[in-house]
Design a protein around this motif. Structure first.
Motif, PDB file in Angstrom:
ATOM      1  N   ARG A 229       3.203   5.776  -2.712  1.00 14.45           N
ATOM      2  CA  ARG A 229       4.118   7.148  -3.154  1.00 14.45           C
ATOM      3  C   ARG A 229       4.259   7.200  -4.641  1.00 14.45           C
ATOM      4  NH1 ARG A 229       6.506   4.900   1.293  1.00 14.45           N
ATOM      5  NH2 ARG A 229       6.186   6.002   2.864  1.00 14.45           N
TER       6      ARG A 229
ATOM      7  N   ASP B  34      -0.333   5.207   8.702  1.00 15.33           N
ATOM      8  CA  ASP B  34       0.869   4.739   9.948  1.00 15.33           C
ATOM      9  C   ASP B  34       1.580   5.424  10.672  1.00 15.33           C
ATOM     10  OD1 ASP B  34      -0.309   2.337  10.837  1.00 15.33           O
ATOM     11  OD2 ASP B  34       0.529   1.398   9.623  1.00 15.33           O
ATOM     12  N   ARG B  35       1.862   6.298   9.663  1.00 18.64           N
ATOM     13  CA  ARG B  35       3.105   7.062  10.186  1.00 18.64           C
ATOM     14  C   ARG B  35       2.433   8.584  10.494  1.00 18.64           C
ATOM     15  NH1 ARG B  35       5.440   3.301   7.945  1.00 18.64           N
ATOM     16  NH2 ARG B  35       4.939   2.842  10.382  1.00 18.64           N
TER      17      ARG B  35
ATOM     18  N   LYS C 274       0.753  -0.979   0.500  1.00 17.17           N
ATOM     19  CA  LYS C 274      -0.193   0.162  -0.024  1.00 17.17           C
ATOM     20  C   LYS C 274       1.143   1.488  -0.128  1.00 17.17           C
ATOM     21  CE  LYS C 274      -1.596  -1.013   3.925  1.00 17.17           C
ATOM     22  NZ  LYS C 274      -1.320  -2.802   4.271  1.00 17.17           N
ATOM     23  N   SER C 275       1.351   1.158   0.300  1.00 21.23           N
ATOM     24  CA  SER C 275       2.724   2.555   1.228  1.00 21.23           C
ATOM     25  C   SER C 275       3.303   2.073  -0.236  1.00 21.23           C
ATOM     26  CB  SER C 275       4.088   2.002   2.248  1.00 21.23           C
ATOM     27  OG  SER C 275       2.571   2.190   3.655  1.00 21.23           O
TER      28      SER C 275
ATOM     29  N   ALA D  38      -2.869   5.320   2.131  1.00 22.96           N
ATOM     30  CA  ALA D  38      -2.248   4.020   1.861  1.00 22.96           C
ATOM     31  C   ALA D  38      -2.615   3.859   3.983  1.00 22.96           C
ATOM     32  CB  ALA D  38      -0.588   4.124   2.127  1.00 22.96           C
TER      33      ALA D  38
ATOM     34  N   ASP E 113       0.461   8.258   4.654  1.00 24.67           N
ATOM     35  CA  ASP E 113       1.020   7.389   5.456  1.00 24.67           C
ATOM     36  C   ASP E 113       0.122   7.007   6.629  1.00 24.67           C
ATOM     37  OD1 ASP E 113       2.191   4.393   4.783  1.00 24.67           O
ATOM     38  OD2 ASP E 113       1.846   4.391   7.053  1.00 24.67           O
TER      39      ASP E 113
END
Ligand code: S3P
Length: 172
Positions: free
Chosen positions: A18, A32-33, A13-14, A76, A30
């Protein structure tokens, strides 16, 4: 327009997000980030200090902050986010959703040691244990993932083709 990329841990996904963003001149985030930045801790630290339920609340909060956008914005998502409450419906309402579908054996290959270490649900697992976990867990999650507007079979498909496929679907 917001595009949510959905799929299991390790499905790309990430990386794809990107690449897609660069190709289409879209913005990219992203999930999570973004959560890590907001919490000032890594996902693993959030799981350890506050528990998974708290992390799931942060995911929900993040999703609720995503609105309709004028220009293309790619998100993502975390592998578990679509499977909590009505998160899938929220994403389908706010934007477009694409599921990067991949078989357990392929996911296993892509989740190397480093990839396992940063993911609290699978940290420290050997290949046999992880394959069993993915197979069981994916079966529970697929009914949610399959509610995505686009389902892409990514098994053995080069990234460039997947990017092109999504690009064509978006502009169709
Ligand atoms: C999770 C997936 C991870 C991260 C967390 C939990 C899950 O994201 O959100 O470790 O429940 O599948 P990725 O899908 O980006 O690995």
């Amino acid at each position: 327009m917001t595009l949510f990329l959905i799929g299991y841990m390790g499905s790309g996904k990430s990386t794809l997000g990107r690449r897609l963003a660069a190709q289409l001149g879209a913005s990219f985030v992203d999930m999570d980030r973004a959560i890590e930045e907001q919490a000032g801790m890594s996902v693993s630290e959030i799981f350890a200090a506050q528990g998974e339920a708290e992390f799931r609340k942060m995911e929900r909060q993040f999703l609720m902050q995503q609105g309709a956008t004028e220009t293309l914005h790619i998100v993502a998502t975390g592998g578990g986010a679509p499977c909590q409450g009505d998160n899938m419906e929220v994403m389908n309402r706010v934007g477009r959703t694409a599921y990067l579908k991949m078989a357990p054996a392929q996911l296993l290959k892509r989740l190397g040691q480093a990839g396992r270490e940063k993911r609290p649900l699978i940290r420290g697992m050997g290949d046999g244990e992880l394959l069993e976990f993915i197979t069981r867990n994916l079966a529970l999650r697929e009914p949610f993932y399959e509610r995505a507007q686009l389902v892409i079979d990514c098994n053995g498909v080069p990234d460039a083709y997947i990017v092109e496929h999504i690009q064509r679907w978006l502009t169709w």
